[in-house]
Design a protein around this motif. Structure first.
Motif, PDB file in Angstrom:
ATOM      1  N   LYS A   1      83.460  42.255  45.608  1.00 27.51           N
ATOM      2  CA  LYS A   1      82.817  41.479  46.671  1.00 27.51           C
ATOM      3  C   LYS A   1      83.592  41.591  47.978  1.00 27.51           C
ATOM      4  CE  LYS A   1      82.508  37.552  44.446  1.00 27.51           C
ATOM      5  NZ  LYS A   1      82.135  36.125  44.148  1.00 27.51           N
ATOM      6  N   GLN A   2      84.902  41.728  47.900  1.00 26.56           N
ATOM      7  CA  GLN A   2      85.688  41.929  49.124  1.00 26.56           C
ATOM      8  C   GLN A   2      85.344  43.261  49.785  1.00 26.56           C
ATOM      9  OE1 GLN A   2      89.813  41.490  48.072  1.00 26.56           O
ATOM     10  NE2 GLN A   2      89.615  39.320  47.531  1.00 26.56           N
ATOM     11  N   LEU A   3      85.154  44.289  48.950  1.00 23.85           N
ATOM     12  CA  LEU A   3      84.766  45.591  49.508  1.00 23.85           C
ATOM     13  C   LEU A   3      83.353  45.550  50.085  1.00 23.85           C
ATOM     14  CD1 LEU A   3      86.181  48.094  46.847  1.00 23.85           C
ATOM     15  CD2 LEU A   3      87.029  47.687  49.160  1.00 23.85           C
ATOM     16  N   GLN A   4      82.484  44.700  49.507  1.00 25.46           N
ATOM     17  CA  GLN A   4      81.117  44.576  50.020  1.00 25.46           C
ATOM     18  C   GLN A   4      81.094  44.108  51.469  1.00 25.46           C
ATOM     19  OE1 GLN A   4      79.208  42.110  46.896  1.00 25.46           O
ATOM     20  NE2 GLN A   4      77.566  43.608  46.934  1.00 25.46           N
TER      21      GLN A   4
ATOM     22  N   ASP B   1      76.702  48.215  49.403  1.00 26.23           N
ATOM     23  CA  ASP B   1      76.828  47.905  47.980  1.00 26.23           C
ATOM     24  C   ASP B   1      77.157  49.151  47.165  1.00 26.23           C
ATOM     25  OD1 ASP B   1      76.182  45.374  48.746  1.00 26.23           O
ATOM     26  OD2 ASP B   1      74.203  45.326  47.801  1.00 26.23           O
ATOM     27  N   ALA B   2      76.437  50.232  47.434  1.00 32.44           N
ATOM     28  CA  ALA B   2      76.646  51.459  46.654  1.00 32.44           C
ATOM     29  C   ALA B   2      78.038  52.037  46.889  1.00 32.44           C
ATOM     30  CB  ALA B   2      75.575  52.494  47.006  1.00 32.44           C
ATOM     31  N   LEU B   3      78.485  52.058  48.155  1.00 27.64           N
ATOM     32  CA  LEU B   3      79.796  52.613  48.451  1.00 27.64           C
ATOM     33  C   LEU B   3      80.909  51.726  47.894  1.00 27.64           C
ATOM     34  CD1 LEU B   3      81.457  54.788  49.790  1.00 27.64           C
ATOM     35  CD2 LEU B   3      81.307  53.528  51.955  1.00 27.64           C
ATOM     36  N   ALA B   4      80.735  50.400  47.995  1.00 31.70           N
ATOM     37  CA  ALA B   4      81.735  49.485  47.433  1.00 31.70           C
ATOM     38  C   ALA B   4      81.840  49.659  45.917  1.00 31.70           C
ATOM     39  CB  ALA B   4      81.379  48.043  47.779  1.00 31.70           C
ATOM     40  N   ALA B   5      80.683  49.805  45.253  1.00 32.31           N
ATOM     41  CA  ALA B   5      80.683  50.014  43.802  1.00 32.31           C
ATOM     42  C   ALA B   5      81.338  51.336  43.442  1.00 32.31           C
ATOM     43  CB  ALA B   5      79.252  49.966  43.266  1.00 32.31           C
ATOM     44  N   LEU B   6      81.085  52.377  44.239  1.00 32.59           N
ATOM     45  CA  LEU B   6      81.678  53.692  43.989  1.00 32.59           C
ATOM     46  C   LEU B   6      83.200  53.638  44.151  1.00 32.59           C
ATOM     47  CD1 LEU B   6      81.337  56.704  43.404  1.00 32.59           C
ATOM     48  CD2 LEU B   6      80.978  57.052  45.862  1.00 32.59           C
ATOM     49  N   ILE B   7      83.675  52.963  45.200  1.00 32.57           N
ATOM     50  CA  ILE B   7      85.116  52.850  45.431  1.00 32.57           C
ATOM     51  C   ILE B   7      85.788  52.090  44.291  1.00 32.57           C
ATOM     52  CG2 ILE B   7      86.883  51.839  46.926  1.00 32.57           C
ATOM     53  CD1 ILE B   7      85.005  52.376  49.295  1.00 32.57           C
TER      54      ILE B   7
ATOM     55  N   SER C   1      78.447  52.973  33.321  1.00 31.62           N
ATOM     56  CA  SER C   1      78.013  51.581  33.179  1.00 31.62           C
ATOM     57  C   SER C   1      78.716  50.678  34.179  1.00 31.62           C
ATOM     58  CB  SER C   1      78.290  51.090  31.756  1.00 31.62           C
ATOM     59  OG  SER C   1      77.670  51.916  30.797  1.00 31.62           O
ATOM     60  N   LEU C   2      79.996  50.942  34.417  1.00 27.47           N
ATOM     61  CA  LEU C   2      80.763  50.115  35.336  1.00 27.47           C
ATOM     62  C   LEU C   2      80.167  50.151  36.738  1.00 27.47           C
ATOM     63  CD1 LEU C   2      83.333  48.392  35.678  1.00 27.47           C
ATOM     64  CD2 LEU C   2      84.587  50.494  36.174  1.00 27.47           C
ATOM     65  N   TYR C   3      79.775  51.310  37.187  1.00 24.53           N
ATOM     66  CA  TYR C   3      79.175  51.449  38.525  1.00 24.53           C
ATOM     67  C   TYR C   3      77.928  50.585  38.666  1.00 24.53           C
ATOM     68  CZ  TYR C   3      76.733  53.636  42.439  1.00 24.53           C
ATOM     69  OH  TYR C   3      76.056  53.861  43.623  1.00 24.53           O
ATOM     70  N   TYR C   4      77.053  50.635  37.668  1.00 27.36           N
ATOM     71  CA  TYR C   4      75.808  49.886  37.768  1.00 27.36           C
ATOM     72  C   TYR C   4      75.988  48.397  37.468  1.00 27.36           C
ATOM     73  CZ  TYR C   4      73.137  54.085  38.561  1.00 27.36           C
ATOM     74  OH  TYR C   4      72.630  55.229  39.117  1.00 27.36           O
ATOM     75  N   PHE C   5      77.033  48.036  36.731  1.00 26.16           N
ATOM     76  CA  PHE C   5      77.324  46.612  36.562  1.00 26.16           C
ATOM     77  C   PHE C   5      77.739  45.985  37.891  1.00 26.16           C
ATOM     78  CE2 PHE C   5      78.272  47.072  31.795  1.00 26.16           C
ATOM     79  CZ  PHE C   5      77.025  46.547  31.461  1.00 26.16           C
ATOM     80  N   TYR C   6      78.474  46.750  38.713  1.00 27.85           N
ATOM     81  CA  TYR C   6      78.832  46.246  40.034  1.00 27.85           C
ATOM     82  C   TYR C   6      77.580  46.056  40.900  1.00 27.85           C
ATOM     83  CZ  TYR C   6      83.839  47.098  39.314  1.00 27.85           C
ATOM     84  OH  TYR C   6      85.137  47.069  38.867  1.00 27.85           O
ATOM     85  N   ILE C   7      76.738  47.073  40.954  1.00 26.61           N
ATOM     86  CA  ILE C   7      75.569  47.029  41.829  1.00 26.61           C
ATOM     87  C   ILE C   7      74.548  45.983  41.368  1.00 26.61           C
ATOM     88  CG2 ILE C   7      73.547  48.340  42.588  1.00 26.61           C
ATOM     89  CD1 ILE C   7      75.244  50.777  42.817  1.00 26.61           C
ATOM     90  N   ASP C   8      74.259  45.967  40.065  1.00 27.61           N
ATOM     91  CA  ASP C   8      73.186  45.120  39.542  1.00 27.61           C
ATOM     92  C   ASP C   8      73.689  43.812  38.948  1.00 27.61           C
ATOM     93  OD1 ASP C   8      71.446  47.183  40.211  1.00 27.61           O
ATOM     94  OD2 ASP C   8      71.653  48.134  38.248  1.00 27.61           O
ATOM     95  N   GLY C   9      74.982  43.503  39.100  1.00 29.34           N
ATOM     96  CA  GLY C   9      75.543  42.321  38.449  1.00 29.34           C
ATOM     97  C   GLY C   9      74.818  41.036  38.803  1.00 29.34           C
ATOM     98  N   LYS C  10      74.626  40.786  40.101  1.00 32.92           N
ATOM     99  CA  LYS C  10      73.984  39.534  40.527  1.00 32.92           C
ATOM    100  C   LYS C  10      72.531  39.455  40.059  1.00 32.92           C
ATOM    101  CE  LYS C  10      76.821  38.526  44.584  1.00 32.92           C
ATOM    102  NZ  LYS C  10      76.835  38.304  46.059  1.00 32.92           N
ATOM    103  N   SER C  11      71.818  40.565  40.139  1.00 34.13           N
ATOM    104  CA  SER C  11      70.411  40.554  39.717  1.00 34.13           C
ATOM    105  C   SER C  11      70.285  40.366  38.211  1.00 34.13           C
ATOM    106  CB  SER C  11      69.717  41.849  40.139  1.00 34.13           C
ATOM    107  OG  SER C  11      70.341  42.975  39.538  1.00 34.13           O
ATOM    108  N   ILE C  12      71.229  40.916  37.440  1.00 32.89           N
ATOM    109  CA  ILE C  12      71.202  40.723  35.985  1.00 32.89           C
ATOM    110  C   ILE C  12      71.426  39.253  35.641  1.00 32.89           C
ATOM    111  CG2 ILE C  12      72.419  41.235  33.827  1.00 32.89           C
ATOM    112  CD1 ILE C  12      72.984  44.028  34.925  1.00 32.89           C
ATOM    113  N   VAL C  13      72.404  38.625  36.308  1.00 31.61           N
ATOM    114  CA  VAL C  13      72.684  37.209  36.065  1.00 31.61           C
ATOM    115  C   VAL C  13      71.475  36.357  36.440  1.00 31.61           C
ATOM    116  CG1 VAL C  13      74.081  35.238  36.799  1.00 31.61           C
ATOM    117  CG2 VAL C  13      75.172  37.431  36.291  1.00 31.61           C
TER     118      VAL C  13
END
Length: 360
Positions: A51-54, A59-65, A169-181
């Protein structure tokens, strides 16, 4: 007939379909469960950094980093360790199968007991007791050791596939985490505050396990590796064994350093045995376990701001051992979390139906 009125048995039918859908997904993704679970734990534990990187990137670049950082700092070293340990442990399994016999074990135990400062009656009593129950003890220890060691070998032999699934999986958990919750909360029939209790409990458990437990495991493993290096024993094997043992509450590293020190003492290597005891009992068992561990756990608990269901020691011990049997090495994480989440569900049930429960 009112079209908004549910048809008879509609609710039960939909519930059955939901359960079938969940069971089907679990069955379908069974080969990926360890990888998905580890990626989920890492994502939850490091989500605040994401979230700090966001705030600075998309979102995509923060998740990639974040994914690249976790891969370089954690996943690649862990995979290398699994690969190297798998090569060494595969030979150890063969040694256990061929040399770990009742006769050899009885000779070693007799030597250890004979060197202990005990009276003759106690010494004979111990030898008789061990002789009577030796076969069952040896089989239990041998089976558990081989299960644990084989899980390391299997995991390391498939580590490339395992690594790819975790990173993906880690990459998409970062991106889709809030929507999954949000989706889970929308589908849940519970009130939002009860959903929050369960989700926060899972997040707290993930942070605790991936944070404090993992840090302590590495610290104890490295410390004990230095000790066995001084006495010229296999550094990698005993370091890994101590790191894995640190996950087991109460006993922990005691099950590693105590038998090893007794064996060295029985072989006349008194100085080596004292070194193992000093590192195991003093550095690991006292300083790390009783001083450093509480500090780390306190810091992690302040971050998660809640009490962990892992405080139930008996359940944690049994769930850790059962997790190893069911899932291999990663069961060290999966077992306690399943048990702790079950306790959390019991707590939510007690809150939800407190008025109808007899708490006298």
């Amino acid at each position: 007939m009112n079209i908004n009125t549910p048809a008879p048995y509609e609710h039960g039918f939909m519930l059955s379909l939901l359960l079938l859908a969940i069971a089907g997904l679990v069955w379908l993704f069974t080969p990926f469960i360890p990888s998905l679970f580890l990626a989920l734990l890492i994502a939850i534990a490091s989500f605040s950094q994401y979230k700090q990187l966001q705030n600075r990137f998309s979102d995509a670049l923060a998740a990639l980093i974040m994914t690249l950082l976790i891969t370089v700092i954690l996943i690649l070293p862990l995979s290398y360790l699994l690969l190297m340990s798998g090569i060494e442990i595969s030979n150890l399994i063969q040694t256990i199968n061929t040399d770990f016999t009742a006769q050899n074990s009885k000779q070693i135990l007799d030597q250890i007991i004979s060197t202990l400062p005990l009276s003759d009656s106690i010494t004979h009593s111990l030898k008789d007791s061990i002789t009577t129950n030796l076969d069952s003890i040896i089989m239990s220890i041998k089976d558990f050791s081989i299960v644990l060691l084989k899980s390391v070998v299997n995991l390391s032999s498939h580590f490339i596939f395992f690594l790819i699934v975790v990173i993906f999986s880690l990459y998409y958990f970062y991106i889709d985490g809030k929507s999954i919750v949000k989706r889970l909360k929308d589908l849940s029939p519970l009130e939002n505050h009860l959903d929050d209790i369960l989700l926060n409990q899972f997040a707290g458990l993930s942070i605790s396990l991936v944070g404090s437990v993992f840090i302590i495991a590495i610290l104890q493993g490295v410390t004990f590796a230095l000790a066995v290096m001084l006495v010229d024993l296999p550094v990698l094997y005993f370091g890994i064994a101590m790191a894995l043992a640190s996950f087991i509450p109460v006993l922990g590293g005691l099950i590693i350093w105590l038998p090893l020190s007794l064996y060295l003492y029985s072989q006349g290597q008194t100085l080596d045995a004292l070194i193992i005891v000093a590192f195991g009992a003093v550095l690991i068992g006292t300083i790390i376990d009783h001083f450093i561990r509480p500090i780390i756990i306190q810091k992690i608990a302040q971050k998660s701001a809640q009490q962990s269901a892992l405080d139930h020691t008996l359940i944690t011990v049994l769930s850790t051992l059962a997790g190893i049997m069911q899932f291999g090495v990663l069961g060290l994480f999966i077992g306690p979390i399943i048990a702790a989440m079950a306790i959390s569900i019991f707590d939510v049930y007690a809150i939800k139906y407190s008025d109808s429960l007899d708490q006298s």
